[in-house]
Structure formats: structure tokens, C-alpha cells
Design an enzyme around this catalytic site. Structure first.
Site, PDB file in Angstrom:
ATOM      1  N   GLN A  41       0.841  -1.143  -0.135  1.00 20.10           N
ATOM      2  CA  GLN A  41       0.122   0.065  -0.115  1.00 20.10           C
ATOM      3  C   GLN A  41       0.860   1.203  -0.152  1.00 20.10           C
ATOM      4  O   GLN A  41       1.623   1.465   1.137  1.00 20.10           O
ATOM      5  CB  GLN A  41      -0.936  -0.010   1.228  1.00 20.10           C
ATOM      6  CG  GLN A  41      -1.873   1.228   1.372  1.00 20.10           C
ATOM      7  CD  GLN A  41      -2.505   1.292   2.765  1.00 20.10           C
ATOM      8  OE1 GLN A  41      -2.041   0.798   3.772  1.00 20.10           O
ATOM      9  NE2 GLN A  41      -3.540   1.894   2.842  1.00 20.10           N
ATOM     10  N   GLY A  42       0.851   2.067  -0.926  1.00 15.25           N
ATOM     11  CA  GLY A  42       1.633   3.320  -1.065  1.00 15.25           C
ATOM     12  C   GLY A  42       0.866   4.488  -1.175  1.00 15.25           C
ATOM     13  O   GLY A  42       0.536   5.097  -1.948  1.00 15.25           O
TER      14      GLY A  42
ATOM     15  N   SER B 228       0.916   6.451   2.645  1.00 16.70           N
ATOM     16  CA  SER B 228       1.686   7.526   3.476  1.00 16.70           C
ATOM     17  C   SER B 228       2.759   8.038   2.645  1.00 16.70           C
ATOM     18  O   SER B 228       3.395   7.281   2.140  1.00 16.70           O
ATOM     19  CB  SER B 228       1.845   6.890   4.699  1.00 16.70           C
ATOM     20  OG  SER B 228       0.884   6.409   5.219  1.00 16.70           O
TER      21      SER B 228
ATOM     22  N   GLU C 297     -10.817  -1.055   5.736  1.00 18.87           N
ATOM     23  CA  GLU C 297      -9.474  -1.393   6.510  1.00 18.87           C
ATOM     24  C   GLU C 297     -10.006  -1.354   8.122  1.00 18.87           C
ATOM     25  O   GLU C 297      -9.343  -2.161   9.043  1.00 18.87           O
ATOM     26  CB  GLU C 297      -8.667  -0.235   6.327  1.00 18.87           C
ATOM     27  CG  GLU C 297      -7.142  -0.721   6.990  1.00 18.87           C
ATOM     28  CD  GLU C 297      -6.063   0.502   6.761  1.00 18.87           C
ATOM     29  OE1 GLU C 297      -6.318   1.396   6.156  1.00 18.87           O
ATOM     30  OE2 GLU C 297      -5.105   0.199   7.410  1.00 18.87           O
TER      31      GLU C 297
ATOM     32  N   SER D  68      -4.549   6.872  13.102  1.00 21.72           N
ATOM     33  CA  SER D  68      -4.325   6.730  14.564  1.00 21.72           C
ATOM     34  C   SER D  68      -5.422   6.676  15.562  1.00 21.72           C
ATOM     35  O   SER D  68      -6.523   7.142  15.187  1.00 21.72           O
ATOM     36  CB  SER D  68      -3.235   7.723  14.608  1.00 21.72           C
ATOM     37  OG  SER D  68      -4.154   8.896  14.880  1.00 21.72           O
ATOM     38  N   ASN D  69      -5.247   6.377  16.998  1.00 21.47           N
ATOM     39  CA  ASN D  69      -6.046   6.554  17.693  1.00 21.47           C
ATOM     40  C   ASN D  69      -6.523   7.751  17.911  1.00 21.47           C
ATOM     41  O   ASN D  69      -7.977   8.122  18.418  1.00 21.47           O
ATOM     42  CB  ASN D  69      -5.743   5.742  19.145  1.00 21.47           C
ATOM     43  CG  ASN D  69      -5.804   4.186  18.859  1.00 21.47           C
ATOM     44  OD1 ASN D  69      -5.951   3.868  18.020  1.00 21.47           O
ATOM     45  ND2 ASN D  69      -5.657   3.637  20.199  1.00 21.47           N
ATOM     46  N   GLU D  70      -5.803   8.887  17.901  1.00 27.13           N
ATOM     47  CA  GLU D  70      -6.220  10.188  18.085  1.00 27.13           C
ATOM     48  C   GLU D  70      -7.416  10.806  17.033  1.00 27.13           C
ATOM     49  O   GLU D  70      -8.458  11.382  17.292  1.00 27.13           O
ATOM     50  CB  GLU D  70      -5.014  11.216  18.086  1.00 27.13           C
ATOM     51  CG  GLU D  70      -4.422  11.080  19.326  1.00 27.13           C
ATOM     52  CD  GLU D  70      -3.195  10.068  19.221  1.00 27.13           C
ATOM     53  OE1 GLU D  70      -3.063   9.341  18.093  1.00 27.13           O
ATOM     54  OE2 GLU D  70      -2.744   9.663  20.279  1.00 27.13           O
TER      55      GLU D  70
HETATM   56  C1  LIG Z   1       3.986  -0.341  11.442  1.00 30.03           C
HETATM   57  C2  LIG Z   1       3.059   0.666  10.503  1.00 30.03           C
HETATM   58  C3  LIG Z   1       2.943   0.245   9.241  1.00 30.03           C
HETATM   59  C4  LIG Z   1       2.236   1.145   8.405  1.00 30.03           C
HETATM   60  N1  LIG Z   1       2.061   0.519   6.974  1.00 30.03           N
HETATM   61  C5  LIG Z   1       1.605   1.357   5.874  1.00 30.03           C
HETATM   62  C6  LIG Z   1       1.443   0.856   4.651  1.00 30.03           C
HETATM   63  O1  LIG Z   1       1.682  -0.296   4.485  1.00 30.03           O
HETATM   64  N2  LIG Z   1       1.213   1.978   3.859  1.00 30.03           N
HETATM   65  C7  LIG Z   1       0.903   3.194   4.163  1.00 30.03           C
HETATM   66  O2  LIG Z   1       0.506   4.045   3.314  1.00 30.03           O
HETATM   67  N3  LIG Z   1       1.075   3.493   5.338  1.00 30.03           N
HETATM   68  C8  LIG Z   1       1.237   2.744   6.329  1.00 30.03           C
HETATM   69  N4  LIG Z   1       1.374   3.103   7.553  1.00 30.03           N
HETATM   70  C9  LIG Z   1       1.578   4.788   8.006  1.00 30.03           C
HETATM   71  C10 LIG Z   1       0.298   5.062   8.828  1.00 30.03           C
HETATM   72  O3  LIG Z   1      -1.102   5.149   7.878  1.00 30.03           O
HETATM   73  C11 LIG Z   1       0.647   6.559   9.296  1.00 30.03           C
HETATM   74  O4  LIG Z   1       1.788   6.164  10.257  1.00 30.03           O
HETATM   75  C12 LIG Z   1      -0.736   6.968  10.167  1.00 30.03           C
HETATM   76  O5  LIG Z   1      -1.527   7.375   9.119  1.00 30.03           O
HETATM   77  C13 LIG Z   1       0.179   8.291  10.876  1.00 30.03           C
HETATM   78  O6  LIG Z   1       0.450   9.279  10.125  1.00 30.03           O
HETATM   79  P1  LIG Z   1       1.960   9.782  10.430  1.00 30.03           P
HETATM   80  O7  LIG Z   1       2.813   8.552  10.746  1.00 30.03           O
HETATM   81  O8  LIG Z   1       2.392  10.695   9.256  1.00 30.03           O
HETATM   82  O9  LIG Z   1       1.958  10.845  11.845  1.00 30.03           O
HETATM   83  P2  LIG Z   1       1.093  12.359  11.914  1.00 30.03           P
HETATM   84  O10 LIG Z   1      -0.045  12.080  11.030  1.00 30.03           O
HETATM   85  O11 LIG Z   1       2.268  13.085  11.864  1.00 30.03           O
HETATM   86  O12 LIG Z   1       0.785  12.028  13.323  1.00 30.03           O
HETATM   87  C14 LIG Z   1       1.624  12.425  14.442  1.00 30.03           C
HETATM   88  C15 LIG Z   1       0.808  12.488  15.773  1.00 30.03           C
HETATM   89  O13 LIG Z   1      -0.168  13.465  15.755  1.00 30.03           O
HETATM   90  C16 LIG Z   1      -1.476  12.864  15.885  1.00 30.03           C
HETATM   91  N5  LIG Z   1      -2.616  13.672  14.968  1.00 30.03           N
HETATM   92  C17 LIG Z   1      -2.205  13.903  13.829  1.00 30.03           C
HETATM   93  N6  LIG Z   1      -3.284  14.626  13.214  1.00 30.03           N
HETATM   94  C18 LIG Z   1      -3.972  14.891  14.375  1.00 30.03           C
HETATM   95  C19 LIG Z   1      -5.191  15.503  14.635  1.00 30.03           C
HETATM   96  N7  LIG Z   1      -6.072  16.128  13.407  1.00 30.03           N
HETATM   97  N8  LIG Z   1      -5.934  15.651  15.795  1.00 30.03           N
HETATM   98  C20 LIG Z   1      -5.328  14.967  16.991  1.00 30.03           C
HETATM   99  N9  LIG Z   1      -4.129  14.311  16.914  1.00 30.03           N
HETATM  100  C21 LIG Z   1      -3.422  14.200  15.386  1.00 30.03           C
HETATM  101  C22 LIG Z   1      -1.448  11.417  15.417  1.00 30.03           C
HETATM  102  O14 LIG Z   1      -2.540  10.866  16.140  1.00 30.03           O
HETATM  103  C23 LIG Z   1      -0.088  11.082  15.940  1.00 30.03           C
HETATM  104  O15 LIG Z   1       0.077  10.741  17.188  1.00 30.03           O
HETATM  105  C24 LIG Z   1       2.070   2.328   8.635  1.00 30.03           C
HETATM  106  C25 LIG Z   1       2.456   2.904   9.851  1.00 30.03           C
HETATM  107  C26 LIG Z   1       2.824   2.014  10.982  1.00 30.03           C
HETATM  108  C27 LIG Z   1       3.225   2.494  12.051  1.00 30.03           C
END
Ligand SMILES: Cc1cc2nc3c(=O)[nH]c(=O)nc-3n(C[C@H](O)[C@H](O)[C@H](O)COP(=O)(O)OP(=O)(O)OC[C@H]3O[C@@H](n4cnc5c(N)ncnc54)[C@H](O)[C@@H]3O)c2cc1C
Length: 399
Positions: free
Chosen positions: A126-127, A129, A244, A384-386
Site C-alpha cells: 500500500q503506497g 503515506s 480497513e 491513529s487512535n487520536e
Molecule cells: C507499522 C506501520 C505500518 C504502516 N504501514 C503502512 C502501509 O503499508 N502503507 C501506508 O501507506 N501507510 C502505512 N503506515 C502509515 C500510517 O498510516 C501512518 O503512520 C498514520 O496514518 C499516521 O501518520 P503519520 O505517521 O504521518 O503521523 P502524523 O499524521 O504526523 O501524526 C503524528 C501524531 O499526531 C497525531 N495527530 C495528527 N493529526 C491529528 C489531529 N488532527 N488531531 C489529533 N491528533 C493528530 C497522530 O495521532 C499522531 O499521534 C504504517 C504505519 C505503521 C506505524
């Protein structure tokens, strides 16, 4: 509201249970129980066994291998798989891109990709993020510029799970940089062997290689690999993310791990009684069991309400299930770490292959500390849970 299964559903549960007992290879079952990492072959083997039975893609349309089961039967099926415990069919193929192609793809795409996806002849990743586009996915910057009958793709994806095994990647790309964020995105299928695709590992805190960065440098992608309409990718992504989240509470997984936790806590410890005989530890287990039962009841209430729902929209209650389910999975991984005790010391963590080579302590202790670290992910992925709390605030509490 009746939360009991019907006699027909109980017979179905027994059928799935018997199938798992007879068909799941012992070596895979043992790895699953011990919480060791599976390798690619384990996942492919089990998905092909499921596919031969007609159960690899139960929620797909009938003509592409679906079973026509309703939500309750799907729930029972998934729970029995998790209790077995059996590997999950590869979610990228089965729960993500498959349903998108079945719903929005061309006939040629369906014929070319769906049977191979169901049988795991092609491994998909999945591409979505990017470094600056996770929760705020619509900010993604990877571009696809049309040139004749090809798109030229440039940019970077990140956190791409198991891209090192992948034959194909489904991507969200920006095809109209001038449009509003959500309106200029398309859904593109890219062959991982295309010149210009580079996969670079991200080593995670558990020492494993589960996620990667994927780079695209002038990658040429035939226009026939566009799914649906150009600039409509956001709609397909929302459809995919809704799928999902369903079943994300993973109650069967928590039950299976709780079973393992109790088994290990009952083992006599060097110089002491089994941890299970410590009333404070036993109380922690009891608290998790109560919460898990409550979560199961909530899940069944959502399913019961689903029986009467006319629309196909994801129930915002699935956000509650995601939060509570992931919190419980993490709590159980913490209790497993307590059971490991001193064998989770840092020198153990410094070993080359922490998942498979326990250098000290009993054999069962090896995977538990890396499992604890690995399981931090469940409160991040799948939204994410948030972010789930934001959905609950808007969709359920009307804030
Ligand atoms: C093990 C793992 C596997 C993954 N596999 C894939 C994959 O195969 N393909 C893919 O495309 N993606 C994948 N992901 C990515 C995943 O979808 C993202 O990590 C996730 O959506 C969070 O985005 P971010 O890491 O950029 O964090 P950010 O969006 O930068 O968030 C950082 C922190 O801020 C909080 N936050 C952000 N926005 C808000 C808001 N509006 N209100 C309150 N809190 C907020 C978040 O909850 C988090 O705690 C994977 C992630 C992990 C950890």
C-alpha cells in the site's frame, strides 16, 4: 437486541473451527502461538489453502471468489481464524486493493489482477503515506504526469509494509496539482519491477524489517493501470479505508494471546512460584478479560445493528472498536513482557535476529520483547487512535 448466534451460525462456526484444526499446517500454527514472525512462504501457503477452499476473499463479489456471507458470518469466520490462530490473508490484496478493483476497476483489470490477488500469486503493498502526509493524507505530493499513454511518477512513499516482498504497489498520486487537495488525486497500480522504483528498509524498534520507504524516479506507468477515473482517487481511498477499519478490534487475536499469556504465567519461574499465583498479576489478567468481554459485546451490538442497516457506510462505532481493541492488544503485550521478566533485558534486545534467536532464557521468552515493541504500531496504523477520537467526536457526539 439479540446478541446470540443462530443455530445455523453456530454450525458455521464449528465448520470453520474444524477446517482450521485440520488444514492449518502445524509449523505455522506453532509460530503463531509462540508469537514468532511469519515469513513470506507461511503467508502464501495459508492463503493458497484458503483459496482452494473458496475462503480467501469471502467478502468479494461472488463472481470474483466471494462467498455471499453476511456481516455476522464474516465476523465468525475472522474470529475463528484468529483463535486458531491462523495468519490473516494478506490485507493489502484481500481487504484493500482487491475490493477497490472489484468495485471501480475496468473489466480488464479485474480479469488480470483479482484471481492472482486471491491466490497470492502477486503480493501487493500500500503506497498511501508519505513523509508529510499520514493523518493528513490528502496533502500527498507524489506526482503522476500524463505523457502519451503513460504516467510519469515521481515522489516518495513511506511506512510501506512488506514492500520488500511486493510485486505491485497501489498508490495515491497527484494528477492535478492545481485542484483542491482531495480533487487532484488518482489511484494508480505500479509494477514494483518498473525502472526507477527503489525500496529502502526502515528498521523498527523491535529490530525487524516490516516497513520501508519507496522512491519513484521518473517511473513510467501505462495509463491502463489507472483505477476508475483520473482525479477521483480520493473517493476510492475513502472506500478502501472504510474496509480497513472493519474488523479492526481483532478480538480473536486478543483472546488467543490472553490464552498464551495465562499459559506462560502458569509456568514455574526460576526461584519462585508461577506469576499467575501472584494475586496482583491475576487481578490484571482478570481486568483485561472483563474489558475484552465488554468489547466483544460492543462488537456484537454493532453487528446486530448492521443486520438492519440499509446503507453500506462504515459505522462510526468502528472507531470505538479500533481504539479499545488496539488498547487491549497493547495491554496484553505489556503483560506478556511482565511474564518474560528479566529475559527482556537490553542485552537480549541487542541480538541480530531478536524474533527467532533467543540467546538467554527459555525458548518461549525470545519473541515476547520484540512483540511488545512491534505492537506499539496498532494504535497508529489504520488511522491513529487520536484521529479515531476526532471521528467519534464529530460523527457520534456531534461536536
Ligand atoms: C507499522 C506501520 C505500518 C504502516 N504501514 C503502512 C502501509 O503499508 N502503507 C501506508 O501507506 N501507510 C502505512 N503506515 C502509515 C500510517 O498510516 C501512518 O503512520 C498514520 O496514518 C499516521 O501518520 P503519520 O505517521 O504521518 O503521523 P502524523 O499524521 O504526523 O501524526 C503524528 C501524531 O499526531 C497525531 N495527530 C495528527 N493529526 C491529528 C489531529 N488532527 N488531531 C489529533 N491528533 C493528530 C497522530 O495521532 C499522531 O499521534 C504504517 C504505519 C505503521 C506505524
Amino acid at each position: 437486541m439479540d446478541l446470540r448466534f443462530t443455530p445455523e451460525e453456530i454450525a458455521f462456526r464449528d465448520e470453520v473451527r474444524a477446517f482450521c484444526r485440520d488444514a492449518l499446517p502445524a509449523a505455522i500454527r506453532e509460530k503463531m502461538i509462540a508469537l514468532r514472525k511469519l515469513d513470506k512462504d507461511d503467508i502464501v501457503t495459508w492463503q493458497r489453502i484458503l483459496n482452494a477452499k473458496g475462503w480467501a476473499v469471502p467478502h468479494w463479489p461472488l463472481e470474483w471468489g466471494g462467498t455471499g456471507w453476511d456481516g455476522v458470518k464474516l465476523y465468525i469466520f475472522r474470529e475463528e481464524m484468529q483463535l486458531a490462530p491462523a495468519p490473516e490473508a494478506l490485507p493489502f490484496n484481500v481487504s484493500m486493493v482487491g475490493p477497490v478493483i472489484a468495485a471501480f476497476g475496468s473489466e480488464a483489470q479485474k480479469r488480470r489482477f483479482l484471481p492472482r490477488m486471491a491466490n497470492l500469486d502477486d503480493w501487493w503493498c500500500q503506497g498511501f503515506s508519505e513523509p508529510d502526509a499520514g493523518s493528513d493524507l490528502a496533502s500527498l505530493k507524489t506526482t503522476a504526469r500524463r505523457e502519451g499513454d503513460h504516467y510519469i511518477v515521481n515522489g516518495q512513499k513511506t511506512w510501506t509494509t512488506l514492500a520488500q516482498y511486493a510485486d505491485w504497489i497501489f498508490c495515491l498520486v497527484r494528477t492535478n496539482p492545481a485542484a483542491k487537495k482531495q480533487e487532484g488525486i488518482s489511484f494508480l497500480l505500479i509494477d514494483m519491477k518498473s525502472p526507477g522504483v527503489t525500496v529502502r528498509p526502515i528498521v523498527t524498534i523491535d529490530g525487524g524489517r516490516e516497513v520501508n520507504e519507496v522512491f519513484f524516479d521518473d517511473v513510467r506507468v501505462p495509463v491502463e493501470n489507472l483505477v476508475g477515473d483520473e482525479n477521483k482517487g480520493w473517493d476510492y481511498a475513502k472506500f478502501l479505508l472504510g474496509n480497513e477499519r472493519s474488523g479492526i478490534a481483532r478480538i480473536g487475536i486478543s483472546k488467543a494471546r490472553l490464552r498464551r499469556l495465562k499459559q506462560l504465567a502458569a509456568v514455574e519461574r526460576a526461584g519462585g512460584r508461577p506469576l499467575l499465583e501472584d494475586p496482583r498479576f491475576a487481578a490484571k489478567i482478570a481486568a483485561v478479560e472483563v474489558e475484552l468481554k465488554a468489547l466483544e459485546m460492543t462488537q456484537l451490538r454493532v453487528l446486530s445493528a448492521d443486520r438492519h442497516r440499509k446503507d453500506n457506510r462504515p459505522d462510526p462505532a468502528s472507531s470505538i472498536l479500533k481504539i479499545k481493541g488496539s488498547e487491549l492488544q497493547q495491554t496484553i503485550s505489556e503483560l506478556l513482557l511482565e511474564v518474560v521478566g528479566p529475559y527482556a533485558l537490553p542485552d537480549q534486545m541487542a541480538q541480530e535476529d531478536r524474533w527467532n534467536e533467543p540467546p538467554v532464557g527459555p525458548d518461549w521468552a525470545g519473541p515476547l520483547a520484540p512483540h511488545y515493541f512491534n505492537w506499539r504500531k496498532v494504535s497508529i496504523y489504520g488511522g491513529s487512535n487520536e484521529i479515531q477520537k476526532n471521528i467519534i467526536a464529530k460523527a457520534i457526539m456531534g461536536l
